[in-house]
Design a protein around this motif. Structure first.
Motif, mmCIF file in Angstrom:
data_model
loop_
_atom_site.group_PDB
_atom_site.id
_atom_site.type_symbol
_atom_site.label_atom_id
_atom_site.label_comp_id
_atom_site.label_asym_id
_atom_site.label_seq_id
_atom_site.Cartn_x
_atom_site.Cartn_y
_atom_site.Cartn_z
ATOM 1 N N VAL A 117 32.660 30.020 46.261
ATOM 2 C CA VAL A 117 33.080 30.765 45.075
ATOM 3 C C VAL A 117 32.480 30.053 43.863
ATOM 4 N N ARG A 145 30.610 34.408 46.089
ATOM 5 C CA ARG A 145 31.234 35.339 45.143
ATOM 6 C C ARG A 145 31.335 34.646 43.782
ATOM 7 N N ALA A 195 33.558 34.433 40.587
ATOM 8 C CA ALA A 195 34.925 34.774 40.200
ATOM 9 C C ALA A 195 34.979 35.178 38.733
ATOM 10 N N ALA A 234 37.203 34.647 36.295
ATOM 11 C CA ALA A 234 38.404 33.809 36.191
ATOM 12 C C ALA A 234 38.248 32.802 35.059
ATOM 13 N N GLY A 242 41.089 28.577 36.970
ATOM 14 C CA GLY A 242 40.545 29.219 38.159
ATOM 15 C C GLY A 242 40.026 28.194 39.148
ATOM 16 N N ALA A 262 41.594 27.849 42.822
ATOM 17 C CA ALA A 262 40.693 28.119 43.939
ATOM 18 C C ALA A 262 40.550 26.886 44.827
ATOM 19 N N LEU A 278 38.746 33.433 46.336
ATOM 20 C CA LEU A 278 38.331 34.234 45.170
ATOM 21 C C LEU A 278 39.566 34.804 44.468
ATOM 22 N N GLU A 312 40.907 34.331 40.603
ATOM 23 C CA GLU A 312 41.015 35.467 39.690
ATOM 24 C C GLU A 312 42.447 35.717 39.236
#
Lengths: 210, 236
Positions: B70, B98, B100, B102, B107, B111, B125, B129
């Protein structure tokens, strides 16, 4: 008359010269509504591009090869948002120009691909006080010129003029994308630096074709 | 999970500033030592900005050995650079990464703690978020106390002993510890798997924690939690 690889190389070198010449101006424009690094970043990027061109043993075979070199170098060296934005623009343009020569329709395809790349990466639309406000009229003007039977050089000239007009038209706009959007209403009254650098780069393209 | 083998999901923290990226790695790493955290901050010469090459290198390292990753990014061009890297990456790499949407620090912490528990890509993820709303207002409200006795809920109550209460480190210990049990735990109504919800409780020394647990290992989870709180998380 068509445009060849030598034109593409000349375009890139002229762009680098224009960015270097207007470095202070771009810094000042960006200082007013952004973080003040646009001129410095873009100059660093294009200086690196020219160094890579100089280091080539022989000229690339296709226009797209030149534009891809610009794309990857700008992405790696610019540092600010202009890196991925111009990088993606040149990358998309490179994919649309995997040919040794461009006619008028090829120029239109190049500009449309570049605009698409910027929109995809920046997710901005026209009227948000970004470089999209220069690229969009440029692409449309080239297409209109092409429909009217213009040469490739004339289409670029029309695009450069439209980019200049588009850049000027960003002055009253309130930014809603990019760093300038943090200023809200206070961003109005300033020329967008990304639109201004777009104008310089497309002017260079037209001058190289003239 | 073994502390030597990094968790299956790594994090790449992309900032305009090298100091911010490295600081966020330090902060998240303190709470999730088993997660591979990679900083990609600043330009190649150490200035403010983002480096395509640094982000690409961090992503490449993050997804090595079959991991997924992430990416958290701060301001605009950090996001654009990360997107460009994924655009040009091998599809095999891009599909395991991915970006994010965020807040950067919150975040990253959320995470990292979730990844430490061995969670998969989608859950890490989601943790990143959701971090924004965790700190954004009063979304975490204690759930209504369930009065029924035969509802399958294992309950407990314990008083916080350590001076600083459920601050970041103990909250992370709780979330990590409970990840080992097949049980859903709520502390004062907050989801105990979420370090952010726990921190948001603002529970301090002397506060009583109400514990409600459901699931096959509810009793074991409750007992472990009570024991950890009574031990003061090693801070007493």
């Amino acid at each position: 008359m068509t445009l060849d690889v030598a034109w593409a190389v000349d375009w890139v070198r002229r762009s680098a010269d224009a960015v270097a010449e207007h470095r202070e101006e771009l810094i000042e424009l960006d200082r007013q509504i952004g973080d003040g690094d646009h001129g410095e970043n873009l100059n660093r990027g294009f200086t690196a591009v020219v160094a890579k061109l100089d280091a080539l043993e022989e000229p690339p075979g296709e226009i797209g090869d030149v534009l891809k070199l610009v794309a990857t170098t700008l992405m790696s060296t610019v540092g600010g948002a202009a890196g991925p934005l111009y990088g993606t623009a040149f990358l998309r343009a490179a994919k649309a120009t995997a040919v040794p020569e461009l006619d008028t329709k090829g120029v239109v395809a190049l500009l449309e691909a570049a605009l698409e790349g910027i929109v995809v990466r920046g997710k901005a639309r026209t009227g948000e006080k970004t470089m999209v406000d220069a690229w969009t009229p440029a692409s449309e003007a080239a297409a209109a010129a092409s429909d009217a039977g213009a040469s490739a050089a004339e289409a670029l000239e029309a695009a450069a003029q439209a980019a200049a007009d588009g850049a000027q038209a960003t002055i009253p706009l309130v930014a809603t994308k990019g760093r300038a959007s943090y200023l809200g209403e206070r961003s109005a009254g300033h020329l967008d630096p990304g639109a201004r650098s777009t104008e310089l780069i497309l002017q260079a393209a037209a001058q190289a074709a003239a | 999970m073994s502390e030597r083998e990094p968790a299956p999901v790594a994090l790449v923290l992309v900032s305009h500033s090298r100091a911010i990226a490295e600081g966020a790695v330090d902060l998240a790493g303190q709470m999730a030592p088993g997660v591979l955290l990679l900083a990609a901050g600043g330009t190649d010469d150490g200035g403010l900005g983002t480096s395509y090459d640094a982000v690409e290198a961090a992503v490449t390292r993050a997804v090595a050995d079959g991991r997924s990753a992430v990416v958290l990014a701060d301001l605009g061009s950090a996001v654009l650079t990360a997107e460009s890297v994924l655009d040009l990456a091998d599809p095999d790499v891009a599909e395991r990464v991915r970006i994010a949407d965020a807040p950067f620090v919150e975040g990253a912490v959320a995470a990292a703690v979730t990844a430490h528990g061995g969670a998969d890509l989608d859950r890490v993820l989601a943790a990143a978020e959701h971090a924004g709303t965790m700190f954004g207002g009063d979304q975490v409200r204690p759930a209504a106390v369930e009065a029924a006795a035969d509802d399958g809920v294992v309950r407990g109550a314990v008083t916080l002993r350590n001076p600083l209460g459920l601050h970041a480190r103990p909250a992370a210990i709780v979330a990590r510890m409970l990840a080992a049990y097949d049980a859903k735990v709520r502390i004062n109504g907050a989801n105990a798997a979420s370090v952010l919800e726990l921190m948001k409780l603002g529970a301090t020394q002397g506060d009583e924690l109400t514990i409600e647990v459901e699931g096959p290992q509810a009793t074991e989870a409750r007992d472990a939690l009570v024991a950890a709180v009574q031990e003061g998380f090693g801070e007493v």
